[in-house]
Design an enzyme around this catalytic site. Sequence first.
Site, PDB file in Angstrom:
ATOM      1  N   GLY A  12       0.772  -1.236   0.000  1.00 53.57           N
ATOM      2  CA  GLY A  12       0.000   0.000   0.000  1.00 53.57           C
ATOM      3  C   GLY A  12       0.804   1.287   0.000  1.00 53.57           C
ATOM      4  N   ASN A  14       1.686   3.104  -2.564  1.00 57.72           N
ATOM      5  CA  ASN A  14       1.051   4.078  -3.476  1.00 57.72           C
ATOM      6  C   ASN A  14      -0.208   4.664  -2.847  1.00 57.72           C
ATOM      7  OD1 ASN A  14       2.370   4.336  -6.289  1.00 57.72           O
ATOM      8  ND2 ASN A  14       2.554   2.152  -5.792  1.00 57.72           N
ATOM      9  N   MET A  89      -3.919  -7.136  -7.230  1.00 53.58           N
ATOM     10  CA  MET A  89      -3.327  -8.228  -8.001  1.00 53.58           C
ATOM     11  C   MET A  89      -4.369  -9.140  -8.663  1.00 53.58           C
ATOM     12  SD  MET A  89      -0.236  -7.453  -7.699  1.00 53.58           S
ATOM     13  CE  MET A  89       0.727  -8.869  -8.219  1.00 53.58           C
ATOM     14  N   ARG A  90      -5.507  -8.577  -8.999  1.00 54.97           N
ATOM     15  CA  ARG A  90      -6.518  -9.366  -9.707  1.00 54.97           C
ATOM     16  C   ARG A  90      -6.987  -8.618 -10.939  1.00 54.97           C
ATOM     17  NH1 ARG A  90      -9.014 -13.679  -6.738  1.00 54.97           N
ATOM     18  NH2 ARG A  90      -8.231 -13.689  -4.597  1.00 54.97           N
ATOM     19  N   ASN A 106      -4.998   2.542 -13.292  1.00 57.26           N
ATOM     20  CA  ASN A 106      -4.008   1.632 -12.706  1.00 57.26           C
ATOM     21  C   ASN A 106      -2.606   2.208 -12.883  1.00 57.26           C
ATOM     22  OD1 ASN A 106      -3.040  -0.883 -11.575  1.00 57.26           O
ATOM     23  ND2 ASN A 106      -2.466  -1.531 -13.642  1.00 57.26           N
ATOM     24  N   HIS A 108       1.510   0.888 -13.209  1.00 54.00           N
ATOM     25  CA  HIS A 108       2.319  -0.303 -13.460  1.00 54.00           C
ATOM     26  C   HIS A 108       3.795   0.107 -13.525  1.00 54.00           C
ATOM     27  CE1 HIS A 108       3.083  -4.365 -14.737  1.00 54.00           C
ATOM     28  NE2 HIS A 108       3.905  -3.885 -15.655  1.00 54.00           N
TER      29      HIS A 108
HETATM   30  C1  GRF Z   1       3.446  -1.052  -7.498  1.00 48.46           C
HETATM   31  O1  GRF Z   1       4.732  -1.262  -8.033  1.00 48.46           O
HETATM   32  C2  GRF Z   1       2.418  -0.886  -8.569  1.00 48.46           C
HETATM   33  O2  GRF Z   1       2.898  -0.262  -9.708  1.00 48.46           O
HETATM   34  C3  GRF Z   1       2.081  -2.312  -8.898  1.00 48.46           C
HETATM   35  O3  GRF Z   1       2.073  -2.962  -7.657  1.00 48.46           O
HETATM   36  C4  GRF Z   1       2.965  -2.299  -6.762  1.00 48.46           C
HETATM   37  C5  GRF Z   1       2.194  -1.953  -5.536  1.00 48.46           C
HETATM   38  O4  GRF Z   1       3.013  -1.394  -4.542  1.00 48.46           O
HETATM   39  N1  GRF Z   1       0.845  -2.397  -9.637  1.00 48.46           N
HETATM   40  P1  GRF Z   1       2.372  -0.761  -3.249  1.00 48.46           P
HETATM   41  O5  GRF Z   1       1.426  -1.823  -2.667  1.00 48.46           O
HETATM   42  O6  GRF Z   1       1.637   0.473  -3.659  1.00 48.46           O
HETATM   43  O7  GRF Z   1       3.504  -0.485  -2.326  1.00 48.46           O
END
Ligand code: GRF
Length: 199
Positions: A12, A14, A89-90, A106, A108
């Site tokens: 989490g 982000n 992750m889904r 999203n 990435h």
């Molecule tokens: C990030 O690298 C994001 O780009 C990817 O999953 C990771 C999540 O990291 N989709 P966090 O849970 O926000 O630390």
Amino acid sequence: MTSIAILLSGRGSNMVALADRCASGDIDAEIAFVASDKTDAPGLERARHLGLRTVVLPYREKGQATAESLLSDMADDEGIDWIVLAGFMRLLSPAFVNGRRGRIVNIHPSLLPAFPGVNAIGQAWDYGVTVTGVTVHLVDEKMDHGPILAQEALTIKAGEGLDDLEERIHALEHRLYGDTLKRLFRSRLTVEGRRIVFE
Ligand code: GRF
């Protein structure tokens, strides 16, 4: 004010970066709730710590259709404008995406279309690229595939290790996601094929 729901499966970071910028008023949005498919996602605990409401979506117990319909009902009832994926992750079902097309975003950790899927930073590293980066995009039915809202490149330094690269990618994500959402919430979007025009 724009109302958002954040979906995560992991640590989490982000979500925390976005929550900080929403709380300070830098991003003109309110996080209505943070949802996860995983009861024990560390990001949920971090969200609670920030005083945010958390929701566990019952993917494991009841399956995707029920979990998504619960999410959809909550989003409708609470007038959510944007679903923000932050390490979720889904893959969302075509029906769910279709119902909210252009209103799911999203992030990435690669320059898409290179290295979609899990462990993108490791994939790029193993491939030996010298430039990688971060992509923010609208979500469509395919994994890490929708129209691109923003990308920023990062050059791998001579002698840099994977751990350092990961750290720099995540720092870039935390800035770019907030900057892109801030712009998005202030703009009107037109999607022309795969190209997005901000007005
Ligand atoms: C990030 O690298 C994001 O780009 C990817 O999953 C990771 C999540 O990291 N989709 P966090 O849970 O926000 O630390």
